[in-house]
Design an enzyme around this catalytic site. Structure first.
Site, short mmCIF file in Angstrom:
data_model
loop_
_atom_site.label_atom_id
_atom_site.label_comp_id
_atom_site.label_asym_id
_atom_site.label_seq_id
_atom_site.Cartn_x
_atom_site.Cartn_y
_atom_site.Cartn_z
N HIS A 21 10.48 21.37 49.35
CA HIS A 21 11.58 20.47 49.00
C HIS A 21 12.67 21.23 48.22
O HIS A 21 13.86 21.04 48.46
CB HIS A 21 11.08 19.33 48.10
CG HIS A 21 10.13 18.37 48.74
ND1 HIS A 21 8.88 18.10 48.23
CD2 HIS A 21 10.24 17.61 49.87
CE1 HIS A 21 8.27 17.20 48.99
NE2 HIS A 21 9.08 16.89 50.00
N LYS A 45 3.06 4.38 51.06
CA LYS A 45 2.31 5.36 50.29
C LYS A 45 1.98 4.82 48.91
O LYS A 45 2.72 3.98 48.38
CB LYS A 45 3.13 6.66 50.14
CG LYS A 45 3.26 7.42 51.43
CD LYS A 45 4.00 8.73 51.26
CE LYS A 45 4.04 9.49 52.58
NZ LYS A 45 4.84 10.72 52.49
N ARG A 94 9.58 20.77 59.01
CA ARG A 94 8.58 21.84 58.91
C ARG A 94 8.13 22.18 60.34
O ARG A 94 8.93 22.56 61.16
CB ARG A 94 7.42 21.40 58.03
CG ARG A 94 7.84 21.25 56.56
CD ARG A 94 6.80 20.51 55.78
NE ARG A 94 6.60 19.19 56.36
CZ ARG A 94 5.56 18.41 56.14
NH1 ARG A 94 4.61 18.82 55.34
NH2 ARG A 94 5.47 17.23 56.70
N SER A 132 2.97 17.37 50.24
CA SER A 132 2.58 16.86 48.93
C SER A 132 1.11 16.44 48.94
O SER A 132 0.38 16.70 47.98
CB SER A 132 3.47 15.69 48.53
OG SER A 132 4.80 16.11 48.49
N1 COA Z 1 8.57 21.20 52.48
C1 COA Z 1 7.31 20.80 52.26
N2 COA Z 1 6.88 19.56 52.47
C2 COA Z 1 7.77 18.68 52.95
C3 COA Z 1 9.09 19.03 53.22
C4 COA Z 1 9.47 20.36 52.97
N3 COA Z 1 10.72 20.77 53.19
N4 COA Z 1 9.71 17.96 53.70
C5 COA Z 1 8.82 16.97 53.73
N5 COA Z 1 7.64 17.41 53.28
C6 COA Z 1 6.40 16.66 53.21
C7 COA Z 1 6.29 15.79 52.02
O1 COA Z 1 5.65 16.45 50.97
C8 COA Z 1 5.47 14.64 52.55
O2 COA Z 1 4.12 14.93 52.45
P1 COA Z 1 3.02 13.79 52.32
O3 COA Z 1 3.14 12.92 53.54
O4 COA Z 1 1.78 14.57 52.26
O5 COA Z 1 3.35 13.03 51.07
C9 COA Z 1 5.84 14.57 54.03
O6 COA Z 1 6.37 15.81 54.33
C10 COA Z 1 6.90 13.56 54.35
O7 COA Z 1 7.50 13.21 53.18
P2 COA Z 1 8.94 12.90 52.74
O8 COA Z 1 9.94 13.87 53.25
O9 COA Z 1 8.88 12.73 51.28
O10 COA Z 1 9.22 11.60 53.47
P3 COA Z 1 8.40 10.30 53.43
O11 COA Z 1 7.78 10.15 54.78
O12 COA Z 1 7.50 10.22 52.27
O13 COA Z 1 9.56 9.28 53.18
C11 COA Z 1 11.59 8.07 53.74
C12 COA Z 1 10.46 9.00 54.18
C13 COA Z 1 11.48 7.65 52.32
C14 COA Z 1 12.86 8.84 53.93
C15 COA Z 1 11.54 6.87 54.70
O14 COA Z 1 10.25 6.27 54.63
C16 COA Z 1 12.57 5.83 54.38
O15 COA Z 1 13.72 6.00 54.70
N6 COA Z 1 12.19 4.73 53.73
C17 COA Z 1 13.07 3.62 53.37
C18 COA Z 1 12.86 2.42 54.30
C19 COA Z 1 13.68 2.56 55.55
O16 COA Z 1 14.88 2.68 55.56
N7 COA Z 1 12.96 2.54 56.69
C20 COA Z 1 13.55 2.71 57.98
C21 COA Z 1 13.87 4.17 58.22
S1 COA Z 1 13.38 4.65 59.80
#
Ligand code: COA
Length: 168
Positions: A21, A45, A94, A132
């Site tokens: 990140h 989550k 990724r 994460s």
């Molecule tokens: N390096 C390492 N890890 C990474 C990364 C990077 N560059 N980018 C993402 N990750 C990992 C995160 O650690 C996370 O790991 P985990 O699943 O083990 O916790 C995973 O990839 C995905 O996480 P993240 O990028 O934090 O996204 P998310 O899936 O947790 O959240 C939101 C996505 C919040 C953007 C999405 O759910 C959202 O927009 N929510 C709001 C509701 C909404 O509008 N919904 C409709 C949208 S389609």
């Protein structure tokens, strides 16, 4: 924010922030003047760290860079992006596994808000396998995660698990 400033929203759960990140944040600052790291109150989550703890870890990881604001949001991402006066969402990619979900989400967001663009940045070679959840799992089992997370995050993880062990 001034009218000419380029501002982007980098949403996620960040539970906790990893070096992957942090790398995306660094790259994004080459393109945008200001970034809003948007902590999602993610319904899918159950985070280990509170919003405040995650905010503090991110702020420390970016050395309190004034160009980076950390905020929390509930509800739809595109509504939050509009509310912040931004038009760009940043997402890190990724390995291939991220693509399908990100492809769907970007299209859904475009359907909901055609003026909002999603930009994908590739993560660093060192962190394409990091997530994460994996970091938390390794830390819970006593493994060394210090090379996968910003300074301070590994200590926060061990304190958190230590406190949880004391409670049980
Ligand atoms: N390096 C390492 N890890 C990474 C990364 C990077 N560059 N980018 C993402 N990750 C990992 C995160 O650690 C996370 O790991 P985990 O699943 O083990 O916790 C995973 O990839 C995905 O996480 P993240 O990028 O934090 O996204 P998310 O899936 O947790 O959240 C939101 C996505 C919040 C953007 C999405 O759910 C959202 O927009 N929510 C709001 C509701 C909404 O509008 N919904 C409709 C949208 S389609």
């Amino acid at each position: 924010m001034t009218a000419s400033e380029r501002i982007a929203v980098y949403p996620g759960t960040f539970d906790p922030i990893t070096n992957g990140h942090a790398y995306i944040l660094k790259r994004s600052l080459k393109i945008f003047d200001r970034l809003v790291v948007a902590l999602a109150e993610n319904v899918r989550k159950t985070p280990l760290f509170s919003i405040e703890e995650r905010r503090e870890m991110i702020t420390a990881a970016v050395d309190r860079d004034p160009r980076i604001e950390v905020d929390a949001f509930g509800g739809l991402l595109v509504d939050y992006v509009r509310q912040r006066g931004a038009t760009t969402v940043i997402r890190g990619l990724r390995a291939l596994a991220d693509f399908e979900y990100e492809f769907q989400a970007a299209h859904m967001n475009r359907h909901l808000a055609p003026e909002v663009e999603t930009i994908f940045l590739m993560t660093s070679e060192e962190s394409f396998y990091v997530s994460s959840s994996l970091v938390k799992e390794v830390a819970l089992m006593g493994g060394d995660v210090s090379r996968m997370v910003p300074p301070g995050v590994a200590a926060s993880l061990s304190h958190k698990y230590e406190a949880m062990r004391k409670k049980t």
